[in-house]
Design an enzyme around this catalytic site. Structure first.
Site, PDB file in Angstrom:
ATOM      1  N   CYS A 287      54.011  73.175  65.622  1.00 30.48           N
ATOM      2  CA  CYS A 287      53.854  74.610  64.683  1.00 30.48           C
ATOM      3  C   CYS A 287      55.050  75.493  64.953  1.00 30.48           C
ATOM      4  CB  CYS A 287      52.342  75.139  65.010  1.00 30.48           C
ATOM      5  SG  CYS A 287      51.975  76.216  63.437  1.00 30.48           S
ATOM      6  N   HIS A 371      49.224  70.551  63.372  1.00 28.39           N
ATOM      7  CA  HIS A 371      48.241  70.949  64.698  1.00 28.39           C
ATOM      8  C   HIS A 371      47.629  69.338  65.122  1.00 28.39           C
ATOM      9  CE1 HIS A 371      47.646  75.299  64.292  1.00 28.39           C
ATOM     10  NE2 HIS A 371      48.922  74.940  64.149  1.00 28.39           N
ATOM     11  N   GLU A 373      46.033  68.561  67.435  1.00 28.65           N
ATOM     12  CA  GLU A 373      44.847  68.502  68.303  1.00 28.65           C
ATOM     13  C   GLU A 373      43.350  68.379  67.717  1.00 28.65           C
ATOM     14  OE1 GLU A 373      44.291  72.268  66.972  1.00 28.65           O
ATOM     15  OE2 GLU A 373      46.038  71.218  67.412  1.00 28.65           O
TER      16      GLU A 373
END
Length: 401
Positions: A287, A371, A373
Site C-alpha cells: 500500500c 492489502h 492480509e
C-alpha cells in the site's frame, strides 16, 4: 432502525451528507452527533465494516459502503485493525433492525457512538457511488443534527461550506499522524477457531526464526499477525525512524506498512527506505509502503480519480499469469510510464491496468499495492508473505555460508 436511535417521535435523528460540488443527501444519523469532514470514497466490500473503520489508511476519509445492508453481525472486540476508528465517517444504505453473531459484543450503531464517529444511513448509496465514479472522489461533510431538529436550508448550507473547506488529500502527509509514537514489539499470530488453549482466539509466536522491523505508516494488526504466524518476531517503529536506528536493531527483514495520504510528502520515509534497500536487507512493502519504496527507487506517483477500495479487486501476477482476488484501499498509484531501470512490474490491476506490484532488479526488495492480509478480504494474495519469508531465509543462508 435500532430502537436506541429512536427519539420520542419514533424516528432517528436526521443527518445531512453534503459534497463539495453542492450535491446533498438527506438521511438518518446512526452514529455520534456532530459533524465530520473528509474525502468521500466508496468501498465495494460486502463484509468487514469493522476492519474498514479501524484501518488507519482511511484517516481523513469518509467511507461509503456500496453493499446495502451493513451491521448484520454487529461488532466484536477482536476484529479491529487499530485501537480506534480512523475513518472520518461512514455512509451506508440500510442499518438492519437486528444484529447477530456469536462473537458480537455491541451493535454497529453503539460502536459508532462509543468511538465518536459520525455516520449516516438511509441515502441512495448507488447514486452516490455513480457520482464518485463519474466525477472522482471529492470532499464531503456529514452533519448529524440534534434529536428533534428538522433539516433546514441553513444546516444544508453549513454542511456544503464545511465540505468545500476540507483540505485536499493530495499533498497531505498523514503517515506520521497515524503512526505509533514509540517503538514496540509484536508476537501475536492469526485468529483460529481453536487455538493452542482449545478455544477461539489469537496465538503467540514463541519460537521466532526471523526478526522483522516494521515501519508503521498506519499498519493494520492482521498484517503483523500474518508475519508473526510465519515465524517473525516483529519490532514496530514510528514512521519517522531514521535508517540508522533501524540498522541498530539488526533486522533480518524490513517491512513497509500501509497508511493514508499522499506518499510524496513522506520525504523522511523515502530517504530512510532508500538507504535501507541499498544495504541488501530483504524489504517488503504494501500500500503506502509500496508507493514509498517506488519513490525511493526513483519512480513517480499520482492521485487516482476515485482509487481502489474493496475486497473484490482482480490482480494479475505478471510472473506466472495467476489472477488473485484482492483487498484494496488506496487513492494514489505508481506511474508505470516512468519506471526506472531498477524496478520491474510484477502485478497489474485487471480493473484499470494500474500497477499493483513491483520488484527491484538489483536488490531483494518487492512491494504490492493492495492489502494481502485479508482483513477484510480474500486470502488469494497471502503468498506474498511467504515470498518475504523466503527472501529472509535465502539471506540467512548466504550470511551463514
Amino acid at each position: 432502525m435500532l430502537l436506541s436511535l429512536q427519539g420520542i417521535s419514533g424516528q432517528p435523528p436526521h443527518a445531512i451528507l453534503a459534497l463539495a460540488d453542492g450535491t446533498v443527501f438527506i438521511g438518518n444519523s446512526i452514529g455520534a452527533p456532530g459533524s465530520t469532514i473528509g474525502e468521500v470514497v466508496f468501498n465495494t466490500a460486502m463484509t468487514g465494516y469493522q476492519e474498514i473503520l479501524t484501518d488507519p489508511s482511511y484517516c481523513q476519509q469518509i467511507v461509503t459502503l456500496t453493499y446495502p445492508h451493513i451491521g448484520n453481525y454487529g461488532i466484536n472486540a477482536e476484529d479491529i485493525e487499530a485501537d480506534k476508528v480512523h475513518a472520518a465517517g461512514l455512509i451506508i444504505k440500510d442499518l438492519p433492525l437486528l444484529a447477530s453473531n456469536f462473537r458480537m459484543s455491541m451493535t454497529l450503531s453503539e460502536y459508532l457512538v462509543k468511538e465518536g464517529t459520525v455516520a449516516i444511513a438511509g441515502i441512495d448509496t448507488r447514486q452516490l457511488t455513480r457520482l464518485l465514479r463519474t466525477n472522482g472522489a471529492q470532499n464531503g461533510c456529514i452533519l448529524a443534527l440534534p434529536e428533534g431538529e428538522e433539516v433546514s436550508q441553513p444546516a444544508i448550507e453549513k454542511a456544503v461550506a464545511a465540505a468545500r473547506g476540507a483540505p485536499s488529500m493530495a499533498g497531505l502527509d498523514l503517515a506520521k499522524v497515524v503512526s505509533a509514537k514509540q517503538t514496540y514489539e509484536w508476537t501475536q499470530t492469526e485468529w483460529k477457531l481453536v487455538n493452542l488453549e482449545g478455544k477461539p482466539g489469537y496465538g503467540v509466536q514463541i519460537t521466532p526464526k526471523f526478526h522483522v522491523v516494521a515501519y508503521d505508516f498506519g499498519v493494520k494488526k492482521n498484517i503483523l499477525r500474518m508475519m508473526a504466524e510465519r515465524g517473525a518476531r516483529i519490532t514496530v517503529v514510528p514512521a519517522q525512524t531514521p535508517a540508522a536506528d533501524v540498522l541498530k536493531l539488526k533486522p533480518d527483514g524490513i517491512f513497509l506498512a500501509n497508511g493514508p495520504g499522499d506518499p510524496e510528502p513522506c520525504d523522511y520515509a523515502i530517504a530512510a527506505v532508500r538507504e535501507l534497500i541499498e544495504t541488501g536487507i530483504p524489504t517488503f512493502g504494501i500500500c503506502l509502503g509500496h508507493q514509498i519504496m517506488a519513490l525511493a527507487s526513483g519512480a513517480k506517483t499520482f492521485k487516482m480519480k476515485f482509487g481502489h477500495h474493496g475486497a473484490n479487486h482482480p490482480v494479475k501476477d505478471l510472473d506466472n499469469g495467476r489472477v488473485s482476488i484482492t483487498s484494496q484501499n488506496h487513492g494514489f498509484a505508481v506511474d508505470e510510464k516512468n519506471l526506472p531501470a531498477n524496478l520491474r512490474p510484477t502485478h497489474i490491476s485487471l480493473f484499470d491496468g494500474t500497477l499493483q506490484g513491483l520488484a527491484r532488479t538489483d536488490k531483494p526488495a518487492f512491494c504490492f499495492q493492495g492489502h494481502p492480509e485479508a482483513s477484510p478480504g480474500p486470502h488469494d494474495i497471502s503468498y506474498l508473505f511467504d515470498r518475504f519469508t523466503a527472501l529472509m531465509e535465502q539471506a540467512g543462508e548466504k550470511k551463514n555460508a
